[in-house]
Design an enzyme around this catalytic site. Sequence first.
Site, PDB file in Angstrom:
ATOM      1  N   SER A 169      24.575  44.543  32.971  1.00 58.20           N
ATOM      2  CA  SER A 169      25.756  44.323  33.820  1.00 58.20           C
ATOM      3  C   SER A 169      25.394  43.880  35.215  1.00 58.20           C
ATOM      4  CB  SER A 169      26.572  45.615  33.941  1.00 58.20           C
ATOM      5  OG  SER A 169      27.062  46.010  32.694  1.00 58.20           O
ATOM      6  N   VAL A 179      35.797  35.791  39.249  1.00 58.63           N
ATOM      7  CA  VAL A 179      35.138  36.693  40.198  1.00 58.63           C
ATOM      8  C   VAL A 179      35.907  38.013  40.164  1.00 58.63           C
ATOM      9  CG1 VAL A 179      34.668  37.104  42.654  1.00 58.63           C
ATOM     10  CG2 VAL A 179      34.288  34.825  41.674  1.00 58.63           C
ATOM     11  N   GLY A 180      35.179  39.113  40.165  1.00 52.98           N
ATOM     12  CA  GLY A 180      35.842  40.421  40.115  1.00 52.98           C
ATOM     13  C   GLY A 180      35.943  41.068  41.477  1.00 52.98           C
ATOM     14  N   ASP A 181      35.994  42.381  41.466  1.00 52.94           N
ATOM     15  CA  ASP A 181      36.152  43.139  42.712  1.00 52.94           C
ATOM     16  C   ASP A 181      34.846  43.315  43.467  1.00 52.94           C
ATOM     17  OD1 ASP A 181      35.340  44.778  40.411  1.00 52.94           O
ATOM     18  OD2 ASP A 181      35.187  46.377  41.906  1.00 52.94           O
ATOM     19  N   THR A 222      33.647  50.619  40.140  1.00 55.09           N
ATOM     20  CA  THR A 222      33.126  49.987  38.938  1.00 55.09           C
ATOM     21  C   THR A 222      34.263  49.903  37.925  1.00 55.09           C
ATOM     22  OG1 THR A 222      31.435  50.134  37.194  1.00 55.09           O
ATOM     23  CG2 THR A 222      32.336  52.201  37.992  1.00 55.09           C
ATOM     24  N   GLN A 229      37.125  47.558  35.540  1.00 54.20           N
ATOM     25  CA  GLN A 229      37.947  46.330  35.445  1.00 54.20           C
ATOM     26  C   GLN A 229      38.337  45.832  36.845  1.00 54.20           C
ATOM     27  OE1 GLN A 229      39.254  45.424  32.127  1.00 54.20           O
ATOM     28  NE2 GLN A 229      39.944  43.507  33.010  1.00 54.20           N
ATOM     29  N   GLY A 230      37.602  44.812  37.301  1.00 55.46           N
ATOM     30  CA  GLY A 230      37.756  44.363  38.677  1.00 55.46           C
ATOM     31  C   GLY A 230      39.158  43.939  39.055  1.00 55.46           C
TER      32      GLY A 230
END
Length: 357
Positions: A117, A248-250, A270, A272-273
Amino acid sequence: MQGITANLNQHIGIFKISKINNPSMQRRKFLKKSSLTAVGALSTTALASCKTKTSEDENARNAPMETKSPIRPIAIATWNVPNSTAAAWKVLKEGGTSLDAVETGVKMEEADVNNQSVGKGGRPDRDGHVTLDACIMDSKGNCGAVVYLQHITHAISVARKVMEETPHVMLAGKGAEQFAFEQGFDKEDLLTKKSKAEWLEWKKEAKYAPVINIENHDTIGMLAIDKNGDISGACTTSGMAYKMAGRVGDSPIIGSGLFVDNEIGGATATGQGEEIVKTVGSFLVVELMRQGRSPQEACEEAVNRIIKNDPNYEKIQVGYIAINKNGETGGYCIHPGFSYRVYTEQGHENIESSSFL
Ligand code: SD4
C-alpha cells in the site's frame, strides 16, 4: 437517517477489551508508573474488569493536563509497522527533530516491497501504474505534498523537498517527478512481480471493490513529538488498489490525510480516502481537540461524522489516529482490524483500535 443515528447511539461506547492491546489499560499502566497517586490508586483488577469503553473512560485517562508530565518523545503510526516506529524512535532518542523522525519512520514502509500500500511494491492503478501520494507537515505549520508521483520510492522525501525547496505546497504527476529528478532522486520501477501478478489476476474481472483491511491496508500516517515538544506528521501511500488513472485520495491532502497544529496536536488517517476528504478528517480531529476533546473522543467523532453522512458506511473502512500536545493518543475506525503503533519510553506497542462496528 434517524435509523442510522439511533444505530450510532447504540454503538457508541462499545469496546472490545484486550488486556494487552487496550489503549486505556496501557495509558493507565503508564500513569501508574508515573506515580500519579489519584490514578495509581485504581487497582489493575478493577481496570481489567472494565467491559466497555466510553468517552468518560477516555476523559479519565486524559484528565487534567496540568497534573501530568507530557509524554515525550513519542512516535505513533497507523497499522502495525514496528520497523517504522522503531526507526522514528531512534531519531527521537538521539535528540532529532520530530520532522526527521516521521520522514525516517515512514521511509521504512516505502522501501518495504512487502507493504503493498506504500512506495515500492505498492499495488498499481487499474492500468498497471504505481502512483504515490504523500505529504508532510512540521511544527511551524509548513507543509509539502506530492500527488500521482511515479517511479520514485520515497514520495515522502520528495514531499519534504517541495516544502523546503519550493514556494509551493503540492506538486502533481509529471511536474512532481521532474522536480524529484532535479533534486537527485533515482528513477525506479515500483511495480514488483508480486503486485503485477495480482493486478493481472484482478484484470480478469476488473471489479473495483476494495477489500476492507486488505486492499486499503497499511497506508502509513505517522505523528511524532520530539524532546522539545514539537509535533510533526507524515503520510504516504500508493492509494487504493486498482483505482482509476489519475485518482488521488486523502493521504497527500493537508487537512484530510494529515494535519498538525503544534499548539494542539496532530491527526492522520487511513482507509477510503474519498470519505476522509469529504469530512476533511484530520483537520476535524485536530479542531475537535482544540475544543477540548481528548484524542480518542476526537477520532470517534470524526468517524461518526462519516457514518452519519454515508448510509453505505458498512462497506468502507476509515481509521484515524491522533496525538495531543501532552502526548496522549487515540485511535478509532469503522471496522475492527485496524491497529496503531505507539513508541514511548514506556515501550513499543501495537494497539488494537476500538471500532464502530
Ligand atoms: C487512499 N487513504 O488513497 C488511502 C488508502 C489507505 O491504507 O489508507 N490505505 O484513499
